[in-house]
Enzyme design. Structure first.
Site, PDB file in Angstrom:
ATOM      1  N   GLU A  82      -6.785   4.398   7.691  1.00 51.75           N
ATOM      2  CA  GLU A  82      -6.589   5.843   7.448  1.00 51.75           C
ATOM      3  C   GLU A  82      -7.836   6.441   6.804  1.00 51.75           C
ATOM      4  O   GLU A  82      -8.157   7.602   7.022  1.00 51.75           O
ATOM      5  CB  GLU A  82      -5.337   6.066   6.584  1.00 51.75           C
ATOM      6  CG  GLU A  82      -4.078   5.864   7.419  1.00 51.75           C
ATOM      7  CD  GLU A  82      -2.873   5.383   6.646  1.00 51.75           C
ATOM      8  OE1 GLU A  82      -2.864   5.480   5.405  1.00 51.75           O
ATOM      9  OE2 GLU A  82      -1.926   4.883   7.293  1.00 51.75           O
TER      10      GLU A  82
ATOM     11  N   SER B 185       3.498  -2.395  10.288  1.00 50.35           N
ATOM     12  CA  SER B 185       4.955  -2.398  10.456  1.00 50.35           C
ATOM     13  C   SER B 185       5.610  -3.723  10.059  1.00 50.35           C
ATOM     14  O   SER B 185       6.554  -4.178  10.713  1.00 50.35           O
ATOM     15  CB  SER B 185       5.336  -1.996  11.887  1.00 50.35           C
ATOM     16  OG  SER B 185       4.879  -0.690  12.167  1.00 50.35           O
TER      17      SER B 185
ATOM     18  N   ASN C 140       0.873  -1.179   0.000  1.00 48.78           N
ATOM     19  CA  ASN C 140       0.000   0.000   0.000  1.00 48.78           C
ATOM     20  C   ASN C 140       0.908   1.226   0.000  1.00 48.78           C
ATOM     21  O   ASN C 140       1.507   1.550   1.015  1.00 48.78           O
ATOM     22  CB  ASN C 140      -0.882  -0.034   1.259  1.00 48.78           C
ATOM     23  CG  ASN C 140      -1.654   1.262   1.436  1.00 48.78           C
ATOM     24  OD1 ASN C 140      -1.808   2.048   0.505  1.00 48.78           O
ATOM     25  ND2 ASN C 140      -2.134   1.485   2.650  1.00 48.78           N
ATOM     26  N   TRP C 141       0.976   1.888  -1.161  1.00 49.12           N
ATOM     27  CA  TRP C 141       1.900   3.024  -1.267  1.00 49.12           C
ATOM     28  C   TRP C 141       1.339   4.293  -0.637  1.00 49.12           C
ATOM     29  O   TRP C 141       2.037   5.301  -0.573  1.00 49.12           O
ATOM     30  CB  TRP C 141       2.218   3.300  -2.738  1.00 49.12           C
ATOM     31  CG  TRP C 141       3.052   2.260  -3.405  1.00 49.12           C
ATOM     32  CD1 TRP C 141       3.466   1.062  -2.893  1.00 49.12           C
ATOM     33  CD2 TRP C 141       3.580   2.335  -4.731  1.00 49.12           C
ATOM     34  NE1 TRP C 141       4.221   0.387  -3.817  1.00 49.12           N
ATOM     35  CE2 TRP C 141       4.302   1.146  -4.957  1.00 49.12           C
ATOM     36  CE3 TRP C 141       3.514   3.280  -5.755  1.00 49.12           C
ATOM     37  CZ2 TRP C 141       4.957   0.888  -6.172  1.00 49.12           C
ATOM     38  CZ3 TRP C 141       4.159   3.029  -6.962  1.00 49.12           C
ATOM     39  CH2 TRP C 141       4.875   1.842  -7.153  1.00 49.12           C
ATOM     40  N   LYS C 142       0.075   4.252  -0.236  1.00 48.97           N
ATOM     41  CA  LYS C 142      -0.567   5.450   0.345  1.00 48.97           C
ATOM     42  C   LYS C 142      -0.388   6.630  -0.616  1.00 48.97           C
ATOM     43  O   LYS C 142      -0.467   6.448  -1.819  1.00 48.97           O
ATOM     44  CB  LYS C 142       0.000   5.739   1.734  1.00 48.97           C
ATOM     45  CG  LYS C 142       0.041   4.491   2.609  1.00 48.97           C
ATOM     46  CD  LYS C 142       0.300   4.802   4.041  1.00 48.97           C
ATOM     47  CE  LYS C 142       0.475   3.495   4.808  1.00 48.97           C
ATOM     48  NZ  LYS C 142       0.233   3.623   6.222  1.00 48.97           N
TER      49      LYS C 142
ATOM     50  N   GLY D 199       2.865  -1.213   4.261  1.00 50.67           N
ATOM     51  CA  GLY D 199       2.878   0.209   3.931  1.00 50.67           C
ATOM     52  C   GLY D 199       4.296   0.677   3.655  1.00 50.67           C
ATOM     53  O   GLY D 199       4.838   0.492   2.567  1.00 50.67           O
ATOM     54  N   GLY D 200       4.920   1.268   4.667  1.00 52.04           N
ATOM     55  CA  GLY D 200       6.240   1.894   4.509  1.00 52.04           C
ATOM     56  C   GLY D 200       7.277   1.043   3.783  1.00 52.04           C
ATOM     57  O   GLY D 200       7.973   1.541   2.881  1.00 52.04           O
TER      58      GLY D 200
ATOM     59  N   GLU E 214      -5.361  -5.320  10.381  1.00 51.17           N
ATOM     60  CA  GLU E 214      -4.341  -4.302  10.619  1.00 51.17           C
ATOM     61  C   GLU E 214      -4.638  -3.577  11.933  1.00 51.17           C
ATOM     62  O   GLU E 214      -5.452  -2.650  11.970  1.00 51.17           O
ATOM     63  CB  GLU E 214      -4.358  -3.278   9.482  1.00 51.17           C
ATOM     64  CG  GLU E 214      -4.049  -3.869   8.130  1.00 51.17           C
ATOM     65  CD  GLU E 214      -3.452  -2.818   7.210  1.00 51.17           C
ATOM     66  OE1 GLU E 214      -2.317  -3.052   6.759  1.00 51.17           O
ATOM     67  OE2 GLU E 214      -4.079  -1.785   6.962  1.00 51.17           O
TER      68      GLU E 214
ATOM     69  N   GLY F 294       2.484   2.031  10.701  1.00 52.73           N
ATOM     70  CA  GLY F 294       3.404   3.156  10.575  1.00 52.73           C
ATOM     71  C   GLY F 294       4.065   3.561  11.886  1.00 52.73           C
ATOM     72  O   GLY F 294       4.678   4.618  11.989  1.00 52.73           O
TER      73      GLY F 294
ATOM     74  N   HIS G 236      -9.340   0.955   4.534  1.00 46.91           N
ATOM     75  CA  HIS G 236      -8.088   1.110   5.282  1.00 46.91           C
ATOM     76  C   HIS G 236      -8.345   2.015   6.493  1.00 46.91           C
ATOM     77  O   HIS G 236      -9.154   2.939   6.418  1.00 46.91           O
ATOM     78  CB  HIS G 236      -7.004   1.716   4.378  1.00 46.91           C
ATOM     79  CG  HIS G 236      -5.650   1.680   4.992  1.00 46.91           C
ATOM     80  ND1 HIS G 236      -5.221   2.643   5.887  1.00 46.91           N
ATOM     81  CD2 HIS G 236      -4.640   0.794   4.875  1.00 46.91           C
ATOM     82  CE1 HIS G 236      -3.990   2.340   6.280  1.00 46.91           C
ATOM     83  NE2 HIS G 236      -3.619   1.217   5.681  1.00 46.91           N
TER      84      HIS G 236
HETATM   85  C1  PEP Z   1      -0.623  -0.003   5.905  1.00 44.14           C
HETATM   86  O1  PEP Z   1      -0.603   1.127   5.473  1.00 44.14           O
HETATM   87  O2  PEP Z   1      -1.564  -0.759   5.583  1.00 44.14           O
HETATM   88  C2  PEP Z   1       0.450  -0.441   6.778  1.00 44.14           C
HETATM   89  C3  PEP Z   1       0.372  -1.608   7.338  1.00 44.14           C
HETATM   90  O3  PEP Z   1       1.493   0.433   6.958  1.00 44.14           O
HETATM   91  P1  PEP Z   1       2.931   0.105   7.633  1.00 44.14           P
HETATM   92  O4  PEP Z   1       3.407  -1.191   7.020  1.00 44.14           O
HETATM   93  O5  PEP Z   1       3.790   1.262   7.267  1.00 44.14           O
HETATM   94  O6  PEP Z   1       2.703  -0.038   9.092  1.00 44.14           O
END
Ligand code: PEP
Length: 251
Positions: free
Chosen positions: A97, A213, A9-11, A234-235, A167, A173, A95
């Site tokens: 967010e 994470s 997920n590049w956000k 994500g990251g 999640e 994050g 998601h």
């Molecule tokens: C996400 O955005 O779905 C996520 C899990 O982010 P991260 O891996 O950065 O925690």
């Protein structure tokens, strides 16, 4: 046998040129492998470039949201059919967010999910508790509410393409990963809930990803758990090295 699925997920990161370069890099590293299903979810405006860059590889593309109407006067929105026409085959829905900043609820997740299924997109539906809810001992209540509300009205047939991403919001994050035992416990709870909502066969066939994470160092332990079928990242999906290491480390 559930095939493991790693999705990035590049956000709101990467423009089309950067997307092209990142997918081209991934293609070099992991492009032809087929042990793990790989999905990359860039911003909408990058989809065309990313689809082009992924051509000839096993990398699938996904969007990060969709609107439930098929077309019309809905300024700023994107339909499932438009996403499909771009060449993407997946879409992330609900998601945290979006729940946190854009008023997403189980009811709107459910409408988006039905729209995705209606146009043949594979949905990745996100569920998970926040820190206050975990600390108050409400994790299972929240997850049950998210799963039940998001999937309301779906049939066993519909569930064939649905992926659920657990999640925990406190792990997104933040660098704080759920332990593999914490994650497995909730994944097992979701699978048992799916058996009650649908049937045992549907529960056993549905892929459940962990997100929060995920990095190369914790991927093997998390994905080795019996009910964890991959990760939503994500990251660490924003760099070729870390995302391809996560794919390689998937058990
Ligand atoms: C996400 O955005 O779905 C996520 C899990 O982010 P991260 O891996 O950065 O925690």
């Amino acid at each position: 046998m559930r095939k493991k699925i790693i999705a990035g997920n590049w956000k709101m990161y990467k423009n089309p040129a950067e997307a092209l370069a990142l997918v081209a890099g991934l293609k070099k590293e992991i492009g032809a492998q087929s042990a793990v299903e790989v999905v990359v979810c860039p911003p909408f405006v990058d989809l065309a470039a990313a689809v082009q860059a992924a051509a000839g590889s096993t990398i699938a593309l996904g969007a990060q949201n969709l609107f439930w109407e098929t077309e019309g006067a809905f300024t700023g929105e994107i339909s499932g059919a438009m996403i499909k026409a771009s060449g993407a085959t997946y879409v992330i829905i609900g998601h945290s967010e979006r729940r946190q900043y854009f008023g997403e609820t189980n009811a709107t997740v459910n409408k988006r999910l039905k729209a995705a299924l209606a146009c043949g997109l594979n949905p990745i539906v996100c569920v998970g508790e926040n820190l206050a809810e975990r600390e108050a001992g409400k994790t299972f209540d929240v997850v049950k509410d998210h799963v039940t509300g998001s999937l309301a009205g779906l049939t066993k047939e519909d569930m064939k393409t649905v992926v659920i991403a657990y999640e925990p919001v406190w792990a997104i994050g933040t660098g704080k990963t759920a332990t593999s035992a914490q994650a497995q416990e909730v994944h097992k709870f979701i699978r048992d809930l799916l058996a009650k909502l649908f049937d045992q066969a549907t529960a056993e066939a549905t892929r459940l990803q962990y997100g929060g994470s995920v990095k190369p160092e914790n991927t093997a332990e998390l994905t080795a758990q019996p009910d964890i079928d991959g990760a939503l990242v994500g990251g660490a999906s924003l760099k070729v090295d870390s995302f391809s290491a996560i794919i390689r480390n998937t058990k």
